[in-house]
Design an enzyme around this catalytic site. Structure first.
Site, PDB file in Angstrom:
ATOM      1  N   HIS A  90      -8.278  -4.696  -0.748  1.00 20.14           N
ATOM      2  CA  HIS A  90      -7.116  -3.931  -0.321  1.00 20.14           C
ATOM      3  C   HIS A  90      -6.713  -4.301   1.107  1.00 20.14           C
ATOM      4  O   HIS A  90      -7.549  -4.315   1.999  1.00 20.14           O
ATOM      5  CB  HIS A  90      -7.365  -2.424  -0.399  1.00 20.14           C
ATOM      6  CG  HIS A  90      -6.108  -1.634  -0.151  1.00 20.14           C
ATOM      7  ND1 HIS A  90      -5.133  -1.496  -1.117  1.00 20.14           N
ATOM      8  CD2 HIS A  90      -5.639  -1.028   0.949  1.00 20.14           C
ATOM      9  CE1 HIS A  90      -4.137  -0.809  -0.613  1.00 20.14           C
ATOM     10  NE2 HIS A  90      -4.400  -0.506   0.645  1.00 20.14           N
ATOM     11  N   SER A 128       0.829  -1.202   0.000  1.00 20.30           N
ATOM     12  CA  SER A 128       0.000   0.000   0.000  1.00 20.30           C
ATOM     13  C   SER A 128       0.872   1.264   0.000  1.00 20.30           C
ATOM     14  O   SER A 128       1.691   1.416  -0.911  1.00 20.30           O
ATOM     15  CB  SER A 128      -0.955  -0.063   1.204  1.00 20.30           C
ATOM     16  OG  SER A 128      -1.962   0.898   1.077  1.00 20.30           O
ATOM     17  N   ASP A 133     -10.240  -3.383  -5.069  1.00 16.66           N
ATOM     18  CA  ASP A 133      -9.334  -2.405  -4.464  1.00 16.66           C
ATOM     19  C   ASP A 133      -9.324  -1.172  -5.365  1.00 16.66           C
ATOM     20  O   ASP A 133      -9.111  -1.300  -6.579  1.00 16.66           O
ATOM     21  CB  ASP A 133      -7.926  -3.032  -4.387  1.00 16.66           C
ATOM     22  CG  ASP A 133      -6.881  -2.095  -3.793  1.00 16.66           C
ATOM     23  OD1 ASP A 133      -7.229  -0.964  -3.403  1.00 16.66           O
ATOM     24  OD2 ASP A 133      -5.708  -2.505  -3.729  1.00 16.66           O
TER      25      ASP A 133
END
Ligand SMILES: *[C@@H]1O[C@H](CO)[C@@H](O)[C@H](O)[C@H]1NC(C)=O
Ligand SMILES: *[C@@H]1O[C@H](CO)[C@@H](O)[C@H](O)[C@H]1NC(C)=O
Length: 381
Positions: free
Chosen positions: A351, A163, A321
């Site tokens: 995600h 991320s 996501d």
């Protein structure tokens, strides 16, 4: 966090109860179920923690706090991974249970030294401080001093993160790929659902997944503004794509083409979504928030020549996501630049799934994605 954990335990207890009915006469069956779910979770975590084959120490890497995971025994010269955790440049830590467990597993399964970096977080620190911390830690990781101290194999070193940490890892790989003075280079970059651009909040994945937990579209806009030290009140403007309108003087078509998902993504990802490109937007915003077009913050905007200098890549993406297309466009751009890329797409992924592999969530796709990530490292590092 505690509350969420308790919620998850309650939920798994509820699910358990359906599958495993107790004798009807047992005292307080719900409490017994709850207790059982808690004990099962704890036992799994204790087992994961007690793998005595990994030594864990808190140290400094280039002046930046880092947790170091060293396998005991094994090969004399170890592979190494410098890891940046996710959390929107504002949350989490390498000492958090989920990241701690991930890195222990990596160290053990790969017989590798893992250094999980605690770069400074927003709002106390803003761009480029997180990036500078990541860069300083990575330079130290590659240095002769650290390699000798930890017995690192100079030819088998990787930069990785998930991320926002994937964003930092990609930015570091670009910068160090350009640095001719380095004695030792990264062999690989492993990016797990990375965030890579802030100019288009209407990619097909932003449109498709705007309301999918755990990363909602407006939350990502807030993370960006906070990271770039900008006014959080600009979020509606970003969410309207007013900052990448055609009347923005600072945005030549050559930059736009680097995130043109209609030309870069296959039809099965684009589906029926249409790009949102405004003729008129909010003038001056790109000058007021220069980070929006700074490649150190948005690695997708790098020139092909810079991408070509980065190492072999792994990019994990998840169908559910908002950041899916950031990752898929990066895969495409890296490949076009001649970099060898493994694109690992999870059709049922969401995600953040990889850090939910452990109890109490014990996500199935989380476990699968973690296994595939570690397998790639094993085969490519
Ligand atoms: C993106 O690419 C498509 C197809 O090549 C093209 O028609 C479109 O004008 C491009 N969009 C932008 C904003 O450059
Ligand atoms: C976006 O730009 C248009 C055109 O300049 C303007 O009318 C609108 O108010 C802007 N939206 C936001 C949220 O700033």
């Amino acid at each position: 966090m505690k509350l969420r954990w308790i919620g998850a335990v309650l939920l798994s207890a509820a699910a358990y109860y359906v599958y495993l009915p107790l004798p009807s006469t047992v005292s307080e069956p719900w409490k017994l179920m709850l207790l059982d779910a808690m004990v099962v979770s704890w036992v799994e975590v204790i087992e994961a923690h007690s793998c005595s084959s990994v030594r864990v120490t808190d140290s400094l890497l280039g002046g930046v706090p880092a947790r170091v995971f060293q396998p005991i025994g094994g090969k004399k010269l170890k592979r190494g991974v410098v890891y940046f955790h996710g959390g929107g440049w504002a949350l989490a830590s390498g000492r958090m249970r989920s990241y701690d467990l991930l890195c222990r597993k990596m160290a053990e399964d790969l017989d590798a030294v893992i250094m999980s970096v605690d770069y400074r977080l927003a709002p106390e620190a803003v761009f480029p401080e997180q990036y500078y911390d990541a860069l300083a830690a990575s330079r130290a990781f590659l240095s002769a001093e650290v390699r000798q101290r930890y017995g690192l194999d100079p030819e088998r070193l990787c930069v990785s993160g998930d991320s926002a940490g994937g964003n930092l890892a990609a930015a570091v790989a670009q910068e160090l790929g350009q640095d001719g003075s380095l004695e030792v280079r990264f062999k690989a970059q492993a990016l797990v659902y990375p965030v890579l651009q802030a100019l288009d909040f209407y990619t097909s994945s932003y449109q498709q997944n705007h309301n999918v937990p755990i990363l909602y579209r407006p939350v990502m806009a807030q993370f960006w503004l906070q990271y770039l030290g900008a006014d959080p009140g600009l979020a509606p403007l970003l969410l309207a794509n007013n900052h990448s309108s055609l009347d923005q003087a600072h945005l030549p078509s050559q930059v736009r083409s680097k995130l043109n998902w209609t030309s870069m993504l296959p039809a099965e990802r684009r589906k029926d979504f249409r790009p949102v490109v405004r003729a008129e937007g909010t003038p001056g915003v790109l000058a007021a928030v220069p980070g929006l077009t700074d490649v150190r913050a948005a690695p997708l905007l790098a020139d092909a020549a810079v991408l070509a200098g980065t190492p072999r890549a792994y990019v994990m993406t998840c169908e559910f996501d908002v950041l899916r297309d950031d990752g898929l466009m990066y895969v495409r751009r890296l490949r076009d630049a001649g970099v060898q890329v493994t694109s690992d797409h999870h059709e049922d992924g969401f995600h953040g799934c990889m850090v939910f592999a452990y109890p109490p969530i014990r996500s199935d796709v989380g476990r699968r994605s973690m296994d595939r990530y570690i397998r790639w490292l094993d085969q490519n590092l």
